[in-house]
Design an enzyme around this catalytic site. Structure first.
Site, PDB file in Angstrom:
ATOM      1  N   CYS A 145       0.841  -1.198   0.000  1.00  0.00           N
ATOM      2  CA  CYS A 145       0.000   0.000   0.000  1.00  0.00           C
ATOM      3  C   CYS A 145       0.881   1.254   0.000  1.00  0.00           C
ATOM      4  O   CYS A 145       1.540   1.553   0.990  1.00  0.00           O
ATOM      5  CB  CYS A 145      -0.907  -0.026   1.226  1.00  0.00           C
ATOM      6  SG  CYS A 145      -1.742   1.509   1.612  1.00  0.00           S
ATOM      7  N   CYS A 177       0.335   3.824   2.746  1.00  0.00           N
ATOM      8  CA  CYS A 177       0.728   3.306   4.059  1.00  0.00           C
ATOM      9  C   CYS A 177       2.180   3.638   4.387  1.00  0.00           C
ATOM     10  O   CYS A 177       2.546   3.765   5.557  1.00  0.00           O
ATOM     11  CB  CYS A 177       0.532   1.791   4.121  1.00  0.00           C
ATOM     12  SG  CYS A 177      -1.175   1.256   3.922  1.00  0.00           S
TER      13      CYS A 177
END
Length: 171
Positions: free
Chosen positions: A55, A58
């Site tokens: 991600c 993230c």
């Protein structure tokens, strides 16, 4: 109080677990293979964040969330960072590179079963639970700037009185 109402409206999440809901109960294993149960955190303000090594947002959001965890640690904030990677080695490399000494509790949800139960529509996904276990903010696919507002909400929830004589409801 008006600020809080506006903030809650902004963070309302369509579908899945949203503001005003109670999250599903769960027990997950932490990075050291110890069980962590949401029910055991009753009476605490909890920030729950789903992440994965693949991600892109993230990569910036988790270190910023870790800084929030450090800033509010003395006030009793619990930050649960739930990894949904199926590749444990990739997740461990991610943590070693970006969070070598984290203040968050790292949990494993390989394959994202809990993530699916929450019904999040994007990654990362973040939920703030008050001391009674009610979702006060829910954000899916958020950007790092969102964490400034989350930090403000957490400060408000942490400074609110702890549950008094009435019994706290379990998560």
């Amino acid at each position: 109080m008006e600020f809080l109402k506006k903030l809650l409206a902004v963070f309302a999440l369509a579908g899945g677990v949203g503001v005003g809901d109670r999250p599903p109960d769960f027990t997950l294993r932490d990075w050291h293979d110890r069980p962590v149960a949401l029910a055991d955190l009753r009476g605490k303000v909890v920030c729950l964040d789903f992440w994965a090594s693949w991600c892109a947002p993230c990569k910036a959001a988790l270190p910023a969330l870790d800084a929030i965890a450090r800033r509010h640690a003395d006030a009793g904030l619990v930050v649960l960072a739930v990894d949904i990677d199926t590749d444990r080695a990739a997740a461990e490399r991610f943590v070693a590179e970006r969070l070598p000494d984290t203040a968050m509790t790292l949990l494993r949800d390989p394959g994202g079963d809990l993530f699916k139960r929450f019904g999040a529509s994007g990654m990362p996904a973040l939920y703030v639970l008050d001391r009674d276990g009610t979702v006060r903010a829910a954000e899916s696919g958020y950007e790092i700037g969102t964490l400034d507002e989350i930090d403000g909400l957490l400060g408000q929830l942490l400074s609110a009185a702890t549950p008094g004589s009435r019994a706290s409801r379990p998560y």
